[in-house]
Design an enzyme around this catalytic site. Structure first.
Site, PDB file in Angstrom:
ATOM      1  N   GLU A  57       1.493  -7.188  -4.863  1.00  0.00           N
ATOM      2  CA  GLU A  57       1.476  -6.032  -5.772  1.00  0.00           C
ATOM      3  C   GLU A  57       2.743  -5.920  -6.617  1.00  0.00           C
ATOM      4  OE1 GLU A  57      -1.303  -5.014  -2.343  1.00  0.00           O
ATOM      5  OE2 GLU A  57       0.724  -5.891  -2.531  1.00  0.00           O
ATOM      6  N   PHE A 119      -4.407   5.945   8.616  1.00  0.00           N
ATOM      7  CA  PHE A 119      -4.176   4.522   8.405  1.00  0.00           C
ATOM      8  C   PHE A 119      -3.866   4.243   6.932  1.00  0.00           C
ATOM      9  CE2 PHE A 119      -5.970   0.244   7.421  1.00  0.00           C
ATOM     10  CZ  PHE A 119      -5.054  -0.502   8.144  1.00  0.00           C
ATOM     11  N   GLN A 120      -2.759   3.579   6.689  1.00  0.00           N
ATOM     12  CA  GLN A 120      -2.258   3.222   5.364  1.00  0.00           C
ATOM     13  C   GLN A 120      -2.010   4.438   4.466  1.00  0.00           C
ATOM     14  OE1 GLN A 120      -4.754   0.019   3.732  1.00  0.00           O
ATOM     15  NE2 GLN A 120      -3.429  -1.485   4.747  1.00  0.00           N
ATOM     16  N   LYS A 169      -9.349   8.794  -1.963  1.00  0.00           N
ATOM     17  CA  LYS A 169     -10.622   8.073  -1.852  1.00  0.00           C
ATOM     18  C   LYS A 169     -11.810   8.995  -2.120  1.00  0.00           C
ATOM     19  CE  LYS A 169     -12.796   4.487   0.969  1.00  0.00           C
ATOM     20  NZ  LYS A 169     -12.667   3.675   2.214  1.00  0.00           N
ATOM     21  N   MET A 532      24.748 -16.735  -9.648  1.00  0.00           N
ATOM     22  CA  MET A 532      25.674 -15.673 -10.033  1.00  0.00           C
ATOM     23  C   MET A 532      26.436 -15.153  -8.825  1.00  0.00           C
ATOM     24  SD  MET A 532      26.881 -14.232 -12.713  1.00  0.00           S
ATOM     25  CE  MET A 532      25.720 -14.177 -14.083  1.00  0.00           C
TER      26      MET A 532
END
Length: 630
Positions: A57, A119-120, A169, A532
């Site tokens: 993502e 959940f999540q 949802k 760097m």
């Protein structure tokens, strides 16, 4: 189902989401499905929107970002709840610090279980509050269209930036009437534009007219304002040299006689010295960040400062200015122009033996020949100061500083068997220029030494041709951002230029390239170090290279495993031919450039040092820090 009285359909929240995006002219989104966003993915098949399946993502956010930077449109990323949403965070922060308009859409658990640690479930709006312009939570289907439409308005208006819309949802599964027009937000109300009689405008005009050593500081805001032509005309009309920030590269053509180059920590030495010696700084859409100013106590000590900025919070935040003109840059310049007038002086430009004349103030230098060496001498004129020849003397002074520093053209350096990253960048630029493709070449860089070498040795002539992470300095940005840029502008040659460290962070997106069947040129600048970091350890930590050597896979074999051909390059004589092969091919191509391991980026301003106190490349080194490439 349709409400026949009002002729508006009843749609699920998921269908409303996609219908609203279609109404906002979205054709592509970048995302990754998951449980809380599955209703939306189920409805996607009904709408003419192309979904790019990312491998992580974070890649979705960077692709949306690269799409926005290359096109000027709002980029869209989509993810599920929980880890899907949190994986967007780095990309959102990258967009926030660089003022990039993206809309991130996340699924969320059902509103009935919000706050129960389902959940999540994660409070993604709370997490992203400091790194978004605004964010929303939609818990009902009828919320979705107005929130999405307002998100697009907020992302693109004023100072652009990211907006997040979290959709539960049950909101996706519920139904509501869909009316795109009625979902429109209230008209955007910008900061009141300045009027010609405003005292700040009058003071700015006075300072510009009396300046003898003015410098324009060209920032990213020029691109956001689409004010490239106005800035060009302003600089030409008043004979004012132009220094550029990293994100402003391309806003002012690099080959223009008034172009100085990049300022700041790794900017050109003559540019920084010009700023320090200036009596007037005109800051156009830039925010005086620390990488530009060096030590604030000693920054441009003799210069009056005019700051044109759309975000009032940036005024006097870092540098105290004498005049603040708050508003859209294009609008402010159009207000200033008739009050300042112009002298109509001419400038003779010689390009490969052909001589042409431009009239200052016509903004037509953009119609320059695609190749050649630009030289010229100003005809004495009134310039910005109103005193004959004053600005011409200033320009000659700057050219003398440049002549002292730009002592060698890197393409003429002897080939001693070593391949330097600066050679690679320069040769990619030379190849694009020789092919007449500079205006159709977009470079997406990662962060580190190669990023600074790109800024120094690839001369950007056109706007939106450099895609790079400035404020956050996000490693792993280049590859996904290049994908977004290529999808936004498929007619362009897109190069991903990344270091061996940053490339490994998002290398999985090579499969996204193959799945999307897009042609991207990948150049890995491979020096076996976090370059760097190593340079700072060399300079400031007694060469204690703690954890900066990095082991890498065989990048060519890795690309081949994804289905992308490639090549290893170790000598400069092979660079151009391989670059041409990659650019003219039909598929993506990866080139692993095995460059000098312990090279450094110079000049360099040490932390806490003044802008003019630059660390120069040691004279024993074969590659001096600046180059005349025109």
């Amino acid at each position: 189902m349709t409400d026949h009285k009002n002729q508006h359909p009843t749609l699920t929240g998921s269908e409303i989401l996609w219908a609203t995006l279609v109404g906002e002219s979205v054709t592509t989104v970048f995302g990754y499905p998951g449980g809380a966003i599955l209703p939306a993915y189920d409805a996607l098949r009904k709408f003419p929107i192309h979904h790019v399946l990312v491998r992580h993502e974070q890649g979705a956010a960077h692709m949306a970002d690269g799409y926005a930077r290359a096109s000027g449109k709002v980029g869209v990323a989509i993810a599920t709840s929980g880890p899907g949403a949190t994986n967007l965070v780095t990309g959102i922060a990258t967009a926030m610090l660089d003022s990039i308009p993206i809309v991130c859409i996340t699924g969320q658990v059902s509103s009935k279980v919000l706050g129960s640690d389902a959940f999540q479930e994660i409070d993604i709006t709370g997490i992203t509050l400091p790194i978004t312009k605004h964010n929303f939570v939609a818990t009902r289907a009828e919320h979705i269209a107005p929130m999405i439409r307002e998100a697009f308005q907020i992302a693109a208006s004023g100072r652009p930036g990211p907006v997040l819309v979290d959709i539960t949802k049950d909101a996706q599964q519920g139904t509501a009437l869909f009316n795109f027009e009625e979902a429109a937000p209230a008209p955007y109300r910008p900061h009141p534009m300045l009027r010609a009689e405003n005292s700040s405008i009058r003071r700015a005009v006075e300072l510009i007219r009396t300046a003898k050593k003015p410098v324009i500081l060209a920032g990213h805001g020029i691109i956001h304002s689409a004010a490239e032509r106005e800035v060009l005309a302003f600089a030409e009309r008043h004979h004012i040299p132009v220094a550029t920030t990293l994100l402003g590269l391309g806003a002012f053509p690099a080959s223009h006689p008034l172009a100085l180059g990049m300022m700041g920590m790794h900017g050109e030495s003559w540019v920084n010295n010009a700023i320090q010696n200036a009596d007037l700084l005109l800051a156009f859409g830039m925010r005086f960040d620390d990488r530009v100013t060096g030590n604030l106590a000693s920054y441009a000590p003799n210069a009056k400062k005019i700051h044109i900025e759309i975000d009032p919070s940036e005024i006097d935040k870092n540098v105290k200015v004498d005049v603040a003109l708050i508003g859209d840059l294009k609008e402010v310049l159009n207000t200033l122009a008739p009050l300042l007038g112009g002298n109509g002086d001419t400038y003779t430009v010689t390009t490969d033996g052909d001589t042409s004349t431009i009239r200052f103030g016509d903004g037509k230098h953009g119609q320059r020949p695609p190749t050649g060496t630009v030289t010229g001498t100003y005809r004495t004129g009134t310039g910005a100061s109103g005193n004959t020849g004053q600005t011409d003397e200033w320009l000659r002074e700057i050219r003398s500083l440049k002549g002292d520093a730009a002592v060698r053209d890197i393409i003429n350096l002897p080939d001693n068997g070593h391949l330097y990253a600066a050679h690679v960048i320069n040769d990619i630029w030379q190849e694009a220029r020789a092919a007449g493709r500079l205006d159709k070449t977009i470079i997406a860089t990662d962060v580190g030494q190669h990023q600074m070498w790109e800024a120094q040795y690839f001369k950007h002539e056109d706007t939106r041709t450099l895609v790079t992470s400035g404020g956050l300095g996000t490693m792993g940005f280049a590859l996904p951002a290049a994908i977004g840029a290529k999808i936004a502008r498929p007619d362009c040659d897109v190069w991903c230029i990344a270091g061996d460290g940053g490339f490994q962070m998002t290398a999985a997106e090579l499969s996204t390239i193959v799945q999307e069947n897009i042609h991207i040129n990948v150049a890995v600048i491979n020096n076996g170090f976090l370059g760097m970091v190593r340079q700072w350890q060399e300079a400031f930590y007694d060469k204690n290279y703690s954890c900066s050597p990095i082991l890498s896979p065989d990048f060519v074999k890795l690309a081949e495993a994804h289905g992308i051909p490639g090549a290893h390059i170790t000598q400069r004589k092979d660079v151009t031919s391989t670059v041409t092969k990659s650019r003219t091919g039909k598929t993506a191509f990866l080139i692993n450039f095995a460059v000098e391991k312990e090279d450094g980026v110079y000049p360099m301003i040490a932390p806490g040092a003044a802008l003019h106190e630059m660390v120069r490349r040691p004279q024993k080194d074969p590659l001096l820090e600046t180059a005349e490439d025109e």
